[in-house]
Enzyme design. Structure first.
Site, PDB file in Angstrom:
ATOM      1  N   ASP A 216       0.857  -1.178   0.000  1.00 44.16           N
ATOM      2  CA  ASP A 216       0.000   0.000   0.000  1.00 44.16           C
ATOM      3  C   ASP A 216       0.895   1.230   0.000  1.00 44.16           C
ATOM      4  O   ASP A 216       1.619   1.475   0.975  1.00 44.16           O
ATOM      5  CB  ASP A 216      -0.924   0.005   1.219  1.00 44.16           C
ATOM      6  CG  ASP A 216      -1.860   1.210   1.221  1.00 44.16           C
ATOM      7  OD1 ASP A 216      -2.843   1.188   0.459  1.00 44.16           O
ATOM      8  OD2 ASP A 216      -1.586   2.165   1.972  1.00 44.16           O
ATOM      9  N   GLU A 308      -2.248  -1.661  -5.880  1.00 42.62           N
ATOM     10  CA  GLU A 308      -3.513  -1.087  -6.308  1.00 42.62           C
ATOM     11  C   GLU A 308      -3.354  -0.374  -7.646  1.00 42.62           C
ATOM     12  O   GLU A 308      -2.277   0.134  -7.967  1.00 42.62           O
ATOM     13  CB  GLU A 308      -4.026  -0.088  -5.263  1.00 42.62           C
ATOM     14  CG  GLU A 308      -4.556  -0.708  -4.000  1.00 42.62           C
ATOM     15  CD  GLU A 308      -5.082   0.344  -3.053  1.00 42.62           C
ATOM     16  OE1 GLU A 308      -6.305   0.396  -2.826  1.00 42.62           O
ATOM     17  OE2 GLU A 308      -4.267   1.118  -2.542  1.00 42.62           O
ATOM     18  N   CYS A 361     -12.423  -4.200   6.410  1.00 44.32           N
ATOM     19  CA  CYS A 361     -11.748  -4.748   7.583  1.00 44.32           C
ATOM     20  C   CYS A 361     -10.984  -6.008   7.187  1.00 44.32           C
ATOM     21  O   CYS A 361     -11.555  -6.931   6.598  1.00 44.32           O
ATOM     22  CB  CYS A 361     -12.757  -5.056   8.686  1.00 44.32           C
ATOM     23  SG  CYS A 361     -12.026  -5.833  10.155  1.00 44.32           S
ATOM     24  N   CYS A 364     -12.682  -9.223   9.535  1.00 41.42           N
ATOM     25  CA  CYS A 364     -13.991  -9.833   9.295  1.00 41.42           C
ATOM     26  C   CYS A 364     -14.547  -9.537   7.909  1.00 41.42           C
ATOM     27  O   CYS A 364     -15.532 -10.154   7.500  1.00 41.42           O
ATOM     28  CB  CYS A 364     -14.990  -9.357  10.351  1.00 41.42           C
ATOM     29  SG  CYS A 364     -15.334  -7.582  10.301  1.00 41.42           S
ATOM     30  N   CYS A 380     -12.890  -1.115  13.349  1.00 41.19           N
ATOM     31  CA  CYS A 380     -13.983  -1.932  12.829  1.00 41.19           C
ATOM     32  C   CYS A 380     -15.099  -1.986  13.876  1.00 41.19           C
ATOM     33  O   CYS A 380     -14.879  -2.428  15.015  1.00 41.19           O
ATOM     34  CB  CYS A 380     -13.508  -3.332  12.482  1.00 41.19           C
ATOM     35  SG  CYS A 380     -14.797  -4.391  11.788  1.00 41.19           S
ATOM     36  N   CYS A 383     -16.142  -6.266  14.353  1.00 46.20           N
ATOM     37  CA  CYS A 383     -15.323  -7.195  15.134  1.00 46.20           C
ATOM     38  C   CYS A 383     -14.429  -6.494  16.145  1.00 46.20           C
ATOM     39  O   CYS A 383     -13.746  -7.163  16.929  1.00 46.20           O
ATOM     40  CB  CYS A 383     -14.478  -8.065  14.208  1.00 46.20           C
ATOM     41  SG  CYS A 383     -13.220  -7.147  13.280  1.00 46.20           S
ATOM     42  N   ASP A 390      -3.060   2.049   6.815  1.00 45.81           N
ATOM     43  CA  ASP A 390      -2.280   1.569   5.676  1.00 45.81           C
ATOM     44  C   ASP A 390      -1.966   0.080   5.804  1.00 45.81           C
ATOM     45  O   ASP A 390      -1.971  -0.654   4.807  1.00 45.81           O
ATOM     46  CB  ASP A 390      -0.987   2.371   5.555  1.00 45.81           C
ATOM     47  CG  ASP A 390      -1.247   3.845   5.282  1.00 45.81           C
ATOM     48  OD1 ASP A 390      -2.306   4.159   4.687  1.00 45.81           O
ATOM     49  OD2 ASP A 390      -0.413   4.685   5.668  1.00 45.81           O
TER      50      ASP A 390
END
Length: 459
Positions: A216, A308, A361, A364, A380, A383, A390
């Site tokens: 990332d 990405e 997330c 989960c 999150c 969870c 990052d």
């Protein structure tokens, strides 16, 4: 594996050699401008004749835009257009004509819709003061001397290198490389020679072929890996900003060129401009060196690298972050990983542009509706996972590679799902399975692991 590779070395030219190289670069510019003027004259003449109703068969004969056609026209007129043509190599004129032929082809292909990418305009004339001196040699004596500190080029003779060319010389001596062309170019006040070489590369395997890493990229950290490692952003441009401003102010106080009155720049202005150019070149070299070290380490260590597909052109529209994004070199990281993973026996996987790697997330699979840039820690609500933003995105990218099939391309989200997360919450699931090609924007649904998430594989 055979591939085309470039080897670039700095040159140490004396004044006489620099004048000869500049003469060759000037000859390339003259041939380019002459051919462009000829093409424009023929196009304007045919357009005027059509406006008068002249039939197509009676129009002025068109001029071929191919390299062979432009070279034929130049050979017929070079005695009048350049009476000094015997003083330089024929490759100098071929350099300018080849650049024009490629520019015209790109413009024509864009007009016809057969060329993708950014808009391509009609070629423009090259200025003696604003263009970058460059000349390319494809025939004649092109070799590296046995001492590996000198190179021989047609009509330029024996040129001294600033650094040793042992890496290229070893491959040539072993028969695993063949020099195809050499380009002499001036960048940042220094002359370089770049050899285009056909290389027979040995088959390699990454140090950890079964390990997948998600990368990332960002501004706070240049790269955050899914393993938890962070790569600091050196911010070379920010570090050199104060010196560049000082050099820019000094340059503005000198007497520069004025195209309206024909005034030429003073010697002090030229020296100040050279100092500013060297400062910019130093920043570019530092950035290039750091990116090469990072991408080489990733390509040689990990079997699969997932990045990405960022919309860099859209990101630089943010005037607050444009300078920092351009300084980081997001697109360059992906470009280098594309060929270095291929060289080292790995693979590069490119996640879809609309995949919400930061909002999802990694524990989960739940997706947050909004996640502003100011929020650097991911919380999150499903969870209870609390993780660096990052690092969470990097882990989501690494998880995508597990869903590829053995052929290297897995199922991709079907058409019809929402591309962005709506304000109301999670988006609807996909309607049907489909496929997507590399470089095209897919429609990965933003509901995390509730449906299959598959990246595209760079080729």
């Amino acid at each position: 594996m055979r591939t085309i590779q470039a080897y670039r070395f700095a040159l140490d030219l004396n004044r006489g050699q620099e004048r000869v190289v500049l003469a060759h670069a000037g000859a390339a510019r003259v041939a380019h401008n002459w051919a462009l003027a000829k093409v424009k004259a023929v196009m304007d003449q045919r357009s005027a004749e059509r406006s008068y109703g002249v039939p197509e068969e009676l129009l002025t004969p068109s001029l071929s835009w191919s390299l062979a056609g432009l070279r034929k026209a130049w050979n017929q007129a070079k005695g009048e257009a350049a009476p000094w043509w015997t003083e330089v190599s024929k490759e100098a004129f071929n350099t300018g004509l080849d650049a024009l032929a490629r520019g015209l082809k790109n413009w024509a292909d864009f007009r016809k819709g057969t060329r993708a990418g950014r808009p391509v305009g009609f070629p423009r004339f090259k200025s003696r003061r604003r263009s970058t001196p460059s000349v390319r040699f494809t025939t004649g004596a092109i070799r590296v001397e046995p001492d590996r500190k000198h190179v021989v080029l047609p009509r330029l003779g024996r040129l001294k290198l600033h650094e040793s060319a042992r890496k290229l010389a070893r491959r040539v001596d072993n028969g695993t490389a063949r020099i195809m062309s050499a380009t002499v170019r001036r960048d940042g006040g220094r002359w370089h020679v770049s050899f285009t070489v056909e290389v027979q590369r040995a088959e390699r395997t990454p140090a950890r072929p079964q390990v997948t890493v998600g990368v990332d990229v960002g501004i706070t950290y240049l790269a955050v890996l899914s393993t938890g490692e962070t790569v600091d952003n050196p911010r070379h441009l920010v570090a050199a900003q104060q010196r560049m401003r000082s050099l820019g102010r000094a340059l503005s106080r000198k007497t520069g060129p004025d195209r309206r009155t024909g005034r030429r720049a003073s010697k002090r202005w030229e020296r100040a401009a050279a100092r500013l150019g060297r400062a910019h070149a130093r920043v570019a070299n530092l950035r290039r060196d750091g990116l090469h070290k990072l991408t080489s380490r990733l390509a040689t260590e990990y079997g699969s690298v997932v990045v990405e597909h960022l919309n860099v052109a859209g990101m630089v529209a943010n005037r607050r972050l444009a300078r920092h994004i351009a300084d980081a070199g997001f697109a360059e990281i992906r470009r280098q990983l594309a060929y270095k993973t291929n060289w080292n026996g790995g693979r590069l996987l490119v996640a879809d542009r609309w995949y919400p790697s930061s909002k999802t997330c990694s524990g989960c699979g739940a997706v947050r509706t909004k996640l502003p840039l100011s929020e650097r820690t991911y919380h999150c609500q499903t969870c209870g996972l609390i993780l660096d933003r990052d690092l969470n995105a990097a882990r989501n990218l690494a998880a995508l590679a597990a869903e590829l099939d053995t052929a290297g391309s897995g199922p991709v989200a079907g058409r019809g799902a929402d591309r962005k997360t709506p304000p109301a919450g999670l988006a609807a699931v996909k309607r049907q399975p489909g496929t997507t090609l590399v470089g095209q924007t897919g429609t990965v649904p933003p509901q995390g692991r509730t449906t299959k998430r598959v990246p595209t594989q760079a080729r």
